[in-house]
Design a protein around this motif. Structure first.
Motif: not given
Length: 411
Positions: A21-26, A33-35
């Motif tokens: 999910g984090f990767a998709a947002l990035r 949000p970022f990991l």
């Protein structure tokens, strides 16, 4: 939105889904949000998680073994806790003590008392507590809520939901044996899966009033293909009636002891029509059938709802980058189409704006109380009031779990 650094705590099956999910947002360029880091006590798991995130995004993030080590990682404002349910309380309390906001996997905790402690701790620290309840974030489930509230099928009379998963699967998404361990999961069918059901029902129809359920274990041992044996101490089947105000009743059948073909479905009948779905998690491969019109595929009804949203409504319910306009149906393998990306975004939005998340401590506790009512009812042998579970009047099923937490000096 300003950047909000979040550390992923836990890199098991659900943790990796959050990582995606984090990767998709990035990769979609979604602001906020970022990991910022990966945290897992297991070296192999956290190393593999770092490698997967690099493969998905090209970025490398720091990895640590404990939450205390996050203090050395710059830019961490909160944590995304994706670990077995029994660990939600201690890790959330530790995070709040360290000044970190918390997004925690559902269910919020094993018992109402634990959930209340988490909610009070967040409030006392002035920090965000959000619960990762993803099904409601899917466009089809948003659209169905609007359809009900707009009276498109009149007054809802009753709803039926069915989920049957083959017993060979330890968890519908391929999770580990801990889901079958009551001390870690509470109840696979009533809490891990039942809290999804209760969140959707209460999101659509309002607070559940009473629950009358039978929760049992048909298969106390599961033998894997490799000959390994998993002993089941959390229940595998739930048969329930849930009553709401206005004479609406829900009939719920959930089993992780299924055989043959997996089955998932939903059906709602109202005074002026019905809606059906061949998917338990949402609305697809079904029909919207009003009394005064021709039936249409439920996907067409969802698409029409999306098209009719104002810019302000779309920003609230379907922020750009958190859903896929080209594919409105649910896909459990895609973090965008499964609501995971949105729940991360919503958490970051709450942290950045100082507002409440869509599913915070109170909402997560209400869902938990309704799910635990399934277990309390089964133990009592009759109906129980969800309000009595929520306020601590009914606790018999929870008492042994709370005693363990007390012995561990957590409550």
């Amino acid at each position: 939105m300003n950047p909000v650094g979040i550390a992923l705590v836990g890199c098991g099956g659900m943790g990796l889904r959050h990582l995606r999910g984090f990767a998709a947002l990035r990769n979609r360029g979604v602001p906020g949000p970022f990991l910022a880091a990966i945290c897992d006590s297991d070296l192999v798991r956290r190393t593999e998680a770092v490698a997967l995130y690099r493969e998905l995004t090209g970025d490398t993030v720091p990895a640590v073994a404990s939450m205390s080590e996050l203090e050395s990682v710059p830019g961490v404002a909160g944590v995304d806790v994706a670990v077995p349910t029994a660990l939600h309380l201690p890790l959330a309390l530790e995070a709040f003590d360290r000044g970190l906001h918390v997004l925690v996997e559902k269910p919020i905790a094993l018992t109402v008392r634990s959930a209340t402690l988490m909610t009070e701790a967040a409030k006392g620290a002035g920090l965000v507590l959000a619960v990762a309840e993803n099904f409601r974030r899917v466009p089809g489930n948003r659209a169905f809520r609007s359809l009900i509230r707009d009276g498109e099928i009149g007054t809802p009379y009753f709803t039926l939901s069915t989920l049957s998963i083959p017993s060979a699967m330890l968890h519908p998404t391929g999770g580990g044996a801990w889901y079958r361990d009551q001390s870690m999961a509470g109840s696979l069918v009533a809490l891990e899966m039942g809290v999804h059901e209760m969140d959707l029902l209460q999101y659509w129809f309002g607070p559940a009033r009473t629950v009358d359920a039978t929760v049992r274990t048909y298969e106390p041992e599961i033998v894997g293909d490799d000959g390994s044996v998993t002993h089941v101490t959390s229940e595998d089947t739930c048969l329930a009636r849930v009553d709401f105000d206005d004479k609406l009743s829900a009939q719920v059948t959930l089993t992780m002891a299924g055989h043959g073909e997996p089955v998932g479905s939903r059906f709602v009948v109202g005074s002026r029509g019905s809606v059906s779905s061949a998917c338990w998690e949402g609305w697809q491969d079904g029909w919207f059938t009003p009394d005064d019109g021709e039936r249409v595929p439920v996907e067409a009804t969802i698409a029409a709802w999306v098209d009719g949203l104002s810019a302000q409504e779309r920003e609230l319910w379907l922020p750009e980058g958190t859903w896929d306009p080209a594919a409105l149906t649910l896909d459990i393998t895609d973090p965008v189409r499964y609501g995971v990306a949105y729940e991360i975004f919503d958490f970051a939005r709450a942290v950045d704006s100082g507002t409440s998340p869509e599913v915070g401590g109170p909402e997560g506790t209400a869902d938990l109380a309704a799910a635990i009512a399934l277990l309390e009812s089964s133990l009592a042998g009759g109906p129980v009031s969800v309000a009595d579970v929520a306020d601590g009047t009914v606790t018999a099923w929870q008492d042994p779990l709370d005693e363990r937490l007390h012995d561990a000096h957590l409550i």
